[in-house]
Design a protein around this motif. Structure first.
Motif, PDB file in Angstrom:
ATOM      1  N   ALA A 165       0.845  -1.183   0.000  1.00 40.11           N
ATOM      2  CA  ALA A 165       0.000   0.000   0.000  1.00 40.11           C
ATOM      3  C   ALA A 165       0.887   1.241   0.000  1.00 40.11           C
ATOM      4  N   ALA A 166       0.284   2.397  -0.284  1.00 39.75           N
ATOM      5  CA  ALA A 166       1.063   3.634  -0.340  1.00 39.75           C
ATOM      6  C   ALA A 166       1.751   3.908   0.994  1.00 39.75           C
ATOM      7  N   LEU A 167       1.055   3.665   2.101  1.00 41.61           N
ATOM      8  CA  LEU A 167       1.632   3.907   3.417  1.00 41.61           C
ATOM      9  C   LEU A 167       2.808   2.973   3.680  1.00 41.61           C
ATOM     10  N   GLN A 168       2.665   1.702   3.348  1.00 36.45           N
ATOM     11  CA  GLN A 168       3.769   0.752   3.507  1.00 36.45           C
ATOM     12  C   GLN A 168       4.971   1.150   2.660  1.00 36.45           C
ATOM     13  N   THR A 169       4.693   1.612   1.448  1.00 37.57           N
ATOM     14  CA  THR A 169       5.780   2.023   0.561  1.00 37.57           C
ATOM     15  C   THR A 169       6.547   3.195   1.146  1.00 37.57           C
ATOM     16  N   GLY A 170       5.813   4.164   1.690  1.00 37.81           N
ATOM     17  CA  GLY A 170       6.483   5.301   2.303  1.00 37.81           C
ATOM     18  C   GLY A 170       7.366   4.884   3.463  1.00 37.81           C
ATOM     19  N   PHE A 171       6.862   4.026   4.333  1.00 38.38           N
ATOM     20  CA  PHE A 171       7.648   3.577   5.491  1.00 38.38           C
ATOM     21  C   PHE A 171       8.826   2.703   5.070  1.00 38.38           C
ATOM     22  N   ALA A 172       8.736   2.080   3.901  1.00 36.92           N
ATOM     23  CA  ALA A 172       9.850   1.251   3.438  1.00 36.92           C
ATOM     24  C   ALA A 172      11.122   2.073   3.246  1.00 36.92           C
ATOM     25  N   PHE A 173      10.973   3.376   2.972  1.00 37.08           N
ATOM     26  CA  PHE A 173      12.133   4.237   2.765  1.00 37.08           C
ATOM     27  C   PHE A 173      12.611   4.905   4.053  1.00 37.08           C
ATOM     28  N   LEU A 174      11.959   4.596   5.182  1.00 37.15           N
ATOM     29  CA  LEU A 174      12.332   5.224   6.440  1.00 37.15           C
ATOM     30  C   LEU A 174      13.776   4.919   6.854  1.00 37.15           C
ATOM     31  N   PRO A 175      14.281   3.683   6.719  1.00 36.78           N
ATOM     32  CA  PRO A 175      15.689   3.431   7.101  1.00 36.78           C
ATOM     33  C   PRO A 175      16.675   4.312   6.347  1.00 36.78           C
ATOM     34  N   MET A 176      16.438   4.521   5.076  1.00 35.32           N
ATOM     35  CA  MET A 176      17.330   5.369   4.305  1.00 35.32           C
ATOM     36  C   MET A 176      17.287   6.806   4.794  1.00 35.32           C
ATOM     37  N   ALA A 177      16.080   7.330   5.006  1.00 30.41           N
ATOM     38  CA  ALA A 177      15.944   8.704   5.479  1.00 30.41           C
ATOM     39  C   ALA A 177      16.611   8.887   6.833  1.00 30.41           C
ATOM     40  N   ALA A 178      16.443   7.905   7.727  1.00 32.50           N
ATOM     41  CA  ALA A 178      17.037   7.991   9.060  1.00 32.50           C
ATOM     42  C   ALA A 178      18.561   8.029   8.978  1.00 32.50           C
ATOM     43  N   MET A 179      19.138   7.222   8.101  1.00 33.23           N
ATOM     44  CA  MET A 179      20.593   7.211   7.948  1.00 33.23           C
ATOM     45  C   MET A 179      21.110   8.535   7.386  1.00 33.23           C
ATOM     46  N   VAL A 180      20.402   9.082   6.406  1.00 30.84           N
ATOM     47  CA  VAL A 180      20.834  10.360   5.829  1.00 30.84           C
ATOM     48  C   VAL A 180      20.842  11.449   6.893  1.00 30.84           C
ATOM     49  N   PHE A 181      19.783  11.529   7.678  1.00 36.68           N
ATOM     50  CA  PHE A 181      19.701  12.574   8.698  1.00 36.68           C
ATOM     51  C   PHE A 181      20.735  12.363   9.794  1.00 36.68           C
ATOM     52  N   ALA A 182      20.944  11.120  10.187  1.00 36.16           N
ATOM     53  CA  ALA A 182      21.931  10.847  11.235  1.00 36.16           C
ATOM     54  C   ALA A 182      23.326  11.256  10.789  1.00 36.16           C
ATOM     55  N   LEU A 183      23.689  10.910   9.563  1.00 39.08           N
ATOM     56  CA  LEU A 183      25.016  11.265   9.062  1.00 39.08           C
ATOM     57  C   LEU A 183      25.137  12.768   8.828  1.00 39.08           C
ATOM     58  N   SER A 184      24.075  13.396   8.354  1.00 44.03           N
ATOM     59  CA  SER A 184      24.114  14.833   8.107  1.00 44.03           C
ATOM     60  C   SER A 184      24.366  15.613   9.391  1.00 44.03           C
ATOM     61  N   ARG A 185      23.788  15.162  10.485  1.00 39.23           N
ATOM     62  CA  ARG A 185      23.991  15.852  11.757  1.00 39.23           C
ATOM     63  C   ARG A 185      25.413  15.696  12.265  1.00 39.23           C
ATOM     64  N   SER A 186      26.124  14.691  11.763  1.00 34.71           N
ATOM     65  CA  SER A 186      27.503  14.449  12.203  1.00 34.71           C
ATOM     66  C   SER A 186      28.531  15.195  11.371  1.00 34.71           C
ATOM     67  N   ILE A 187      28.104  15.821  10.293  1.00 32.31           N
ATOM     68  CA  ILE A 187      29.042  16.486   9.383  1.00 32.31           C
ATOM     69  C   ILE A 187      29.868  17.576  10.069  1.00 32.31           C
TER      70      ILE A 187
END
Length: 479
Positions: free
Chosen positions: A310-332
């Motif tokens: 479903a659309a909601l499941q698809t959106g949450f499927a990308f959550l690990p990637m988004a979390a990693m990007v934000f975590a690394l960005s804050r460490s820059i």
């Protein structure tokens, strides 16, 4: 309140108020940037419903994403110069207003043509506001550490916003409708329009001219190439319209480069590329989105059309990637001064190559945790390391008078790279799909064959980004 009180250094005798106002100014700028980046991908998850509701063709529906990125990227340079001429805060506010009205029109669109027109108008508004976001951060935060922190947060929005757009698009499409993914921009846009004139400082203007011939040649040149690659994926490379578009685009881009080399006030000052690290950062900010957008577009299709998410499941499927990007960005702010750009960019691009290469192993029966979760993590960490420092690297050292142009070039690389990369990889996917169909392949396997070919292409693009990363100097950044 005078302008200098909006910097990170408190005014004498008033130590408590300046940081609050600086923080509010930064929040306004970052929310605008996130809104502009979200709209490059927020519609991805809703593509099946948009196609069904408005009658898009299978190839035509890609223009829901491409039209926005193309116009946004194509006009960014002109928007940056307009900010120099008319005032960066004014262009920031006017561009946000145009973007907000276009979002409202897109949400109300009753046909495919009206939706594409609204997306083009969104791109125009984004191109007016986008270059000023980076320029306003650079002129508001004058102290080095505060500027690096602000630029790192901006990088998190610029890099992670693509993935967050998929998550938000899934939530809104599932719970309300695909139209709400456009309507949600309206309250945030109105808030920015009302608050920015009061809390965001307006830097001094400088004498400039718009260079309309350069803007027209550059925008139409890129548009011609994107159209050629998009049409080539469906009509083939022997199609006269495809060949004419490709040739016209190449000629216009050559003319654009001539105009920039000879102009007294070019849209792209060539001095921006004189410093090696800055030139490499620009190149990587072009190549990275070319690889990233294929992951978003084709994985969304895989999850919804093959795995029936479903659309909601698809959106949450990308959550690990988004979390990693934000975590690394804050460490820059800690990583970049310690290691410099080269180790971060090299490590990040290697991880991106591995993530895209892993996705070439997809089959119709591939499960999320067995085959997709790992590449999501690799791509998220890779993007966070390889591209989050690029905003800092470019903007932390650029002279104030070039801030608008530098920000416009940086975001142009990102948006044009995303549009061109998606069109190229759709051509790759379409060519493989036609060949497989001719060999008797049918059903889900036919779609997956095209997707895995696109992921192979994405890994090659990430490989080019790796080669660029090798050219960074080894010394630490001085930002």
């Amino acid at each position: 309140m005078t302008e200098h009180t909006l910097t990170t250094e408190p005014a004498a005798g008033r130590p408590a108020r300046a940081p609050v106002r600086s923080g509010l100014a930064l929040a306004i700028i970052l929310i605008c940037q996130l809104m502009l980046i979200l709209d490059a991908t927020v519609m991805n998850v809703a593509i099946p419903r948009i196609q069904a509701d408005l009658g898009f063709s299978p190839t035509g529906v890609s223009w829901v994403m491409t039209s926005y990125s193309l116009v946004f990227g194509g006009l960014l340079l002109l928007g940056g110069r307009a900010g120099d001429l008319f005032g960066r805060r004014r262009m920031f506010v006017v561009g946000t207003a145009v973007f907000t009205l276009a979002s409202l029109a897109g949400g109300l669109a009753g046909s495919a043509e009206l939706l594409i027109a609204a997306r083009v108008a969104q791109g125009i508004g984004a191109a007016m506001a986008g270059p000023s976001t980076l320029a306003l951060i650079t002129t508001t935060f004058t102290e080095a550490k505060a500027r690096m922190r602000a630029l790192s947060l901006f990088s998190a929005m610029a890099s992670g916003g693509f993935a967050i757009g998929l998550l938000l698009g899934g939530l809104l499409t599932e719970w309300i409708s695909w139209r709400s993914a456009l309507f949600i921009n309206v309250p945030f846009g109105l808030a920015i329009v009302l608050l920015a004139p009061r809390f965001v400082p307006d830097p001094p203007r400088r004498r400039a001219h718009l260079d309309l011939p350069g803007a027209i040649a550059g925008t139409l040149g890129v548009s011609g190439l994107v159209f050629a690659f998009t049409r080539g994926g469906s009509a083939g490379w022997g199609d006269p319209v495809t060949l004419a578009s490709l040739g016209t685009g190449a000629v216009l881009l050559a003319g654009f480069l001539v105009l920039q080399a000879r102009g007294s006030q070019p849209l792209i000052p060539l001095r921006l590329f004189a410093e090696r690290n800055r030139a490499a950062a620009y190149a990587n900010f072009f190549l990275g989105p070319m690889a990233m957008m294929s992951m978003f577009f084709f994985l969304t299709q895989f999850l919804q059309d093959i795995q029936h998410f479903a659309a909601l499941q698809t959106g949450f499927a990308f959550l690990p990637m988004a979390a990693m990007v934000f975590a690394l960005s804050r460490s820059i702010p800690r990583l970049l001064p310690r290691f410099g750009p080269k180790p971060l960019a090299v490590t990040g691009t290697v991880l991106m190559i591995a993530g895209a290469g892993w996705l070439t192993q997809l089959t119709p029966s591939s499960g999320y945790f067995e085959t997709l979760f790992g590449p999501m993590i690799l791509m998220g960490v890779g993007v966070g390391l390889a591209f989050s420092p690029m905003n800092v690297l470019v903007m932390a050292s650029v002279p104030t008078e070039d801030a608008g142009a530098a920000g416009g070039v940086l975001q142009t690389m990102q948006q044009v790279g995303a549009a061109l990369g998606l069109s190229i990889l759709m051509t790759v996917s379409g060519s493989v799909t036609r060949s497989a169909a001719g060999s008797g392949v049918r059903g889900p396997q036919l779609m997956v064959d095209g997707m895995t070919a696109a992921f192979l292409g994405a890994s090659l693009l990430a490989g080019l980004s790796f080669l660029v990363a090798l050219t960074f100097r080894r010394h630490h950044t001085t930002a």
